[in-house]
Design a protein around this motif. Structure first.
Motif, mmCIF file in Angstrom:
data_model
loop_
_atom_site.group_PDB
_atom_site.id
_atom_site.type_symbol
_atom_site.label_atom_id
_atom_site.label_comp_id
_atom_site.label_asym_id
_atom_site.label_seq_id
_atom_site.Cartn_x
_atom_site.Cartn_y
_atom_site.Cartn_z
ATOM 1 N N SER A 257 2.666 -42.563 111.078
ATOM 2 C CA SER A 257 2.366 -42.002 109.757
ATOM 3 C C SER A 257 3.589 -41.305 109.186
ATOM 4 O O SER A 257 3.865 -41.382 107.982
ATOM 5 N N GLN A 258 4.357 -40.646 110.035
ATOM 6 C CA GLN A 258 5.569 -39.976 109.586
ATOM 7 C C GLN A 258 6.614 -40.996 109.141
ATOM 8 O O GLN A 258 7.320 -40.799 108.160
ATOM 9 N N SER A 259 6.681 -42.108 109.851
ATOM 10 C CA SER A 259 7.688 -43.112 109.530
ATOM 11 C C SER A 259 7.446 -43.782 108.186
ATOM 12 O O SER A 259 8.355 -44.386 107.618
ATOM 13 N N GLN A 264 5.537 -42.569 100.102
ATOM 14 C CA GLN A 264 4.906 -41.557 99.242
ATOM 15 C C GLN A 264 5.947 -40.610 98.645
ATOM 16 O O GLN A 264 5.596 -39.572 98.070
ATOM 17 N N GLY A 265 7.224 -40.941 98.770
ATOM 18 C CA GLY A 265 8.275 -40.114 98.188
ATOM 19 C C GLY A 265 8.629 -38.895 99.016
ATOM 20 O O GLY A 265 9.190 -37.935 98.484
ATOM 21 N N LEU A 266 8.308 -38.934 100.312
ATOM 22 C CA LEU A 266 8.626 -37.814 101.195
ATOM 23 C C LEU A 266 9.568 -38.278 102.306
ATOM 24 O O LEU A 266 9.512 -39.436 102.749
ATOM 25 N N PHE A 305 10.725 -33.094 103.394
ATOM 26 C CA PHE A 305 11.402 -32.807 102.138
ATOM 27 C C PHE A 305 11.008 -33.842 101.094
ATOM 28 O O PHE A 305 10.732 -35.003 101.425
ATOM 29 N N ARG A 306 10.994 -33.405 99.855
ATOM 30 C CA ARG A 306 10.688 -34.330 98.768
ATOM 31 C C ARG A 306 11.929 -35.150 98.440
ATOM 32 O O ARG A 306 13.011 -34.603 98.253
#
Length: 337
Positions: A257-259, A264-266, A305-306
């Motif tokens: 999910s992190q990868s 989503q722009g994060l 971070f965005r």
């Protein structure tokens, strides 16, 4: 009727069906033309021939609005009309010479359409830009910022070249046409699966979300013996290898999910080397972050971070690491303090 005459008759019937298909696709017919069409359609076998021609014509619909194809189709129709279509629609007065000329126009058009369909399709995203594309085979392509991808497809293979950046592939299943992604000196081979490929800081990174992929050295793609270096990746795994290095690849189990947070722009980093994190941050902003000392690139960092906000990223780094920021024109320089 001899075999040669039968073949000639069949070819003429197919050509006639193709010409009617072109005519019908180009707009309304006059009353006289509709009458000629109805008379032709009533002849045994012609309805099936028209259906076959329509299927072929509709199959080219995905590229019908390409400027080159429009021009080719227009030229074919103009040439056909110049050759006096009414004499052809009238029936037996149409000569074999005129039929051959019209057939030649159609052949040129269809060959050209096939060439356009196989023409490499390039996708390029700029700084901070992401793109989603649906490929001709139904595969889904999600392209990260500052990424260059080239796609080539034919009836035997589906080939993608990742020149730079990162992309995720949700591959439509087609066992007869393997889906390959070339990145650096690696070739990733799949059939129906979901995975991402990234080129960053001289490395190729592959994350497999579902299905199965095989990763090969491109220099070994022609080899079938045991000496060929190949890695079979299982779902939930990440493959990392330095381009041009003889060192074994590293296989790990990342947070999937992190990868995918970049979609989503994060930007989500978990013990990520600072050099790789900076490279990803720089995909999203014209204001680049620069490391004054390359040795700083090995420092592991964490945080979410965005994308597109390098100042927030730098603020987070200097808050927890012995570094400071310095602005130099359009660059944000990170240096030791």
């Amino acid at each position: 009727m001899t075999a040669a005459v039968e073949m000639q008759s069949d070819a003429a019937a197919l050509e006639a069906a193709a010409l009617w298909c072109v005519q019908l696709s180009e707009g309304e017919l006059t009353e006289r033309e509709w009458a000629a069409f109805d008379a032709w359609l009533a002849q045994p076998g012609n309805a099936d021939l028209l259906q076959e021609a329509a299927a072929i014509w509709q199959a080219s619909g995905a590229i019908a609005d390409w400027p080159g194809v429009i021009a080719l189709r227009t030229r074919a129709l103009v040439d056909f009309r110049k050759r006096d279509r009414r004499r052809w629609m009238g029936g037996p007065s149409w000569s074999m010479a005129r039929m051959a000329a019209a057939a030649a126009v159609l052949i040129v058009t269809m060959v050209s359409i096939a060439w356009y369909a196989l023409e490499p399709r390039g996708y390029r995203t700029g700084i901070g830009e992401r793109q989603v594309a649906m490929l001709a085979d139904g595969s889904h392509l999600s392209i990260d910022a500052d990424t260059a991808v080239t796609v080539r497809m034919n009836d035997r293979a589906r080939a993608v070249e990742l020149a730079d950046g990162r992309a995720k592939f949700d591959v439509a299943r087609d066992p007869l046409r393997p889906f390959t992604v070339a990145a650096g000196d690696k070739l990733i081979v799949a059939v129906g699966t979901s995975f991402s490929v990234e080129r960053i800081n001289g490395e190729v990174r592959v994350i497999l979300y579902k299905g199965q992929v095989e990763i090969r050295d491109r220099a070994d793609t022609a080899r079938q013996d045991d000496g060929a270096r190949r890695v079979l990746l299982t779902p939930g795994s990440e493959f990392v290898a330095a381009v041009g290095s003889g060192r074994p690849a590293q296989i790990s189990r990342p947070d999937l999910s992190q990868s995918l947070s970049w979609e989503q722009g994060l930007l989500n980093f978990d013990q990520e080397p600072l050099a790789s994190a900076v490279a990803r941050v720089n995909r999203y902003s014209a204001r680049h972050v620069v490391l004054a000392d390359p040795a700083l690139g090995a420092i592991p960092i964490d945080g979410v971070f965005r994308a597109g906000d390098p100042d927030a990223f730098v603020d987070g780094i200097v808050a927890v690491h012995p570094m400071r920021r310095r602005v130099d024109g359009d660059e944000i320089v990170l240096e030791r303090r």
